[in-house]
Design a protein around this motif. Sequence first.
Motif, PDB file in Angstrom:
ATOM      1  N   TYR A 116      15.480  57.407  21.909  1.00 27.70           N
ATOM      2  CA  TYR A 116      16.739  57.304  22.651  1.00 27.70           C
ATOM      3  C   TYR A 116      16.651  56.197  23.714  1.00 27.70           C
ATOM      4  CZ  TYR A 116      20.861  58.533  25.325  1.00 27.70           C
ATOM      5  OH  TYR A 116      22.074  58.474  25.970  1.00 27.70           O
ATOM      6  N   LEU A 117      15.556  56.190  24.457  1.00 26.29           N
ATOM      7  CA  LEU A 117      15.416  55.192  25.525  1.00 26.29           C
ATOM      8  C   LEU A 117      15.392  53.779  24.952  1.00 26.29           C
ATOM      9  CD1 LEU A 117      12.777  57.010  27.766  1.00 26.29           C
ATOM     10  CD2 LEU A 117      15.183  56.598  28.350  1.00 26.29           C
ATOM     11  N   LYS A 118      14.650  53.587  23.879  1.00 26.79           N
ATOM     12  CA  LYS A 118      14.586  52.255  23.255  1.00 26.79           C
ATOM     13  C   LYS A 118      15.962  51.832  22.759  1.00 26.79           C
ATOM     14  CE  LYS A 118       9.773  51.884  21.784  1.00 26.79           C
ATOM     15  NZ  LYS A 118       8.824  52.132  20.665  1.00 26.79           N
ATOM     16  N   ALA A 119      16.666  52.776  22.132  1.00 33.13           N
ATOM     17  CA  ALA A 119      17.992  52.457  21.581  1.00 33.13           C
ATOM     18  C   ALA A 119      18.992  52.132  22.683  1.00 33.13           C
ATOM     19  CB  ALA A 119      18.509  53.624  20.741  1.00 33.13           C
ATOM     20  N   HIS A 120      18.704  52.570  23.912  1.00 31.90           N
ATOM     21  CA  HIS A 120      19.631  52.317  25.007  1.00 31.90           C
ATOM     22  C   HIS A 120      19.109  51.263  25.977  1.00 31.90           C
ATOM     23  CE1 HIS A 120      21.377  55.883  23.227  1.00 31.90           C
ATOM     24  NE2 HIS A 120      22.503  55.508  23.802  1.00 31.90           N
ATOM     25  N   GLY A 121      18.211  50.428  25.499  1.00 25.89           N
ATOM     26  CA  GLY A 121      17.830  49.228  26.240  1.00 25.89           C
ATOM     27  C   GLY A 121      16.750  49.400  27.294  1.00 25.89           C
ATOM     28  N   PHE A 122      16.167  50.569  27.391  1.00 25.75           N
ATOM     29  CA  PHE A 122      15.065  50.730  28.358  1.00 25.75           C
ATOM     30  C   PHE A 122      13.837  50.049  27.760  1.00 25.75           C
ATOM     31  CE2 PHE A 122      18.051  54.104  29.272  1.00 25.75           C
ATOM     32  CZ  PHE A 122      18.184  53.977  30.646  1.00 25.75           C
TER      33      PHE A 122
END
Length: 320
Positions: free
Chosen positions: A24-30
């Motif tokens: 989730y974090l990767k998919a949201h640019g973190f």
Amino acid sequence: MMNQNAKIYVAGHRGLVGAAIVRYLKAHGFNNLVVATSRELDLREQGAVRAFFAEQRPDYVFLAAAKVGGILANDSYPAEFIYENLMMEANVIDAAYRNGVQKLLFLGSTCIYPKLAPQPLKEEYLLSGPLEPTNEWYAVAKIAGIKMCQAYQRQYGARFISAMPTNLYGPGDNFDLEKSHVMPALIRKFHEAKMANAPSVIVWGTGKPLREFLHVDDCARACVFLMENYDGADIVNVGMGSDITIGDLASLVKKAVGYTGETVFDTTKPDGTPRKLVDIGRISALGWRPEIGLEQGIANAYQWFLDNVNAAPDQVRGLA
Ligand code: GDP
């Protein structure tokens, strides 16, 4: 809100929930995530955890690392369940405080609620009665983790919060037929029966018990939501808010898999508790809702199983 460059440590990134939080974090640019395998960092070792935090100095921590297992494992290894979970939580929470972590989210479980608490389970039922004896070792350790977050919040003003997810399923689940929970077991059983043209699939118990199932990607989204929107000392349930009988669940999995044989209920196997559902009033009031319906979620979980069962069977836990 978490800055996209903030350093975020996800403890337990190879587990069902930790892996979903990382996705989730990767998919949201973190773009500044920190992870460490248990071989690289043994969270039971205080010195190692302190050194890791002093070196990495993360801004945010998702504490999704835990020793987990089903009823049989819990009953057989009580010492390991209580010791390993207590050590991991104590080490990570204290090191997070000592190293200036801005915010930490601790992942608990709904087994922290008393065995005979009314349903749906409200957060205030915590510590209002005796626990289910088979997993009380795990539950006591998780309650200690909750209390640590509350204590560090109270004494030091640390922004350490706790979330209690219901039964989760999805990519990365454990498909061991002896040790797994019902959802992955049914996905595997119906799939294997379809492949083998078997006349029937055996489902344990009467099919009457009610259970709640939340897709792990919804859980991950809830974890990030709470990290960004909640600062309270009280625990917060994360669930679907609705439940389904095991019999109806079996029908949904059968349909998703495309199996056309019979479903047979083996009533010599235990039903377990008649119902397990959490109250999601608190997280709903904050503005979060589940988005992945059960049919959609089962389709997704089955697709993940299919993609991996042939291409990368060693990635599928419990398959051997
Ligand atoms: P619980 O929620 O702690 O009881 O854990 P489970 O997910 O293991 O079981 C939930 C319900 O599904 C129980 O009533 C089981 O008897 C039933 N069930 C039906 N078939 C299976 C199966 O193949 N595996 C498991 N684990 N449970 C099954």
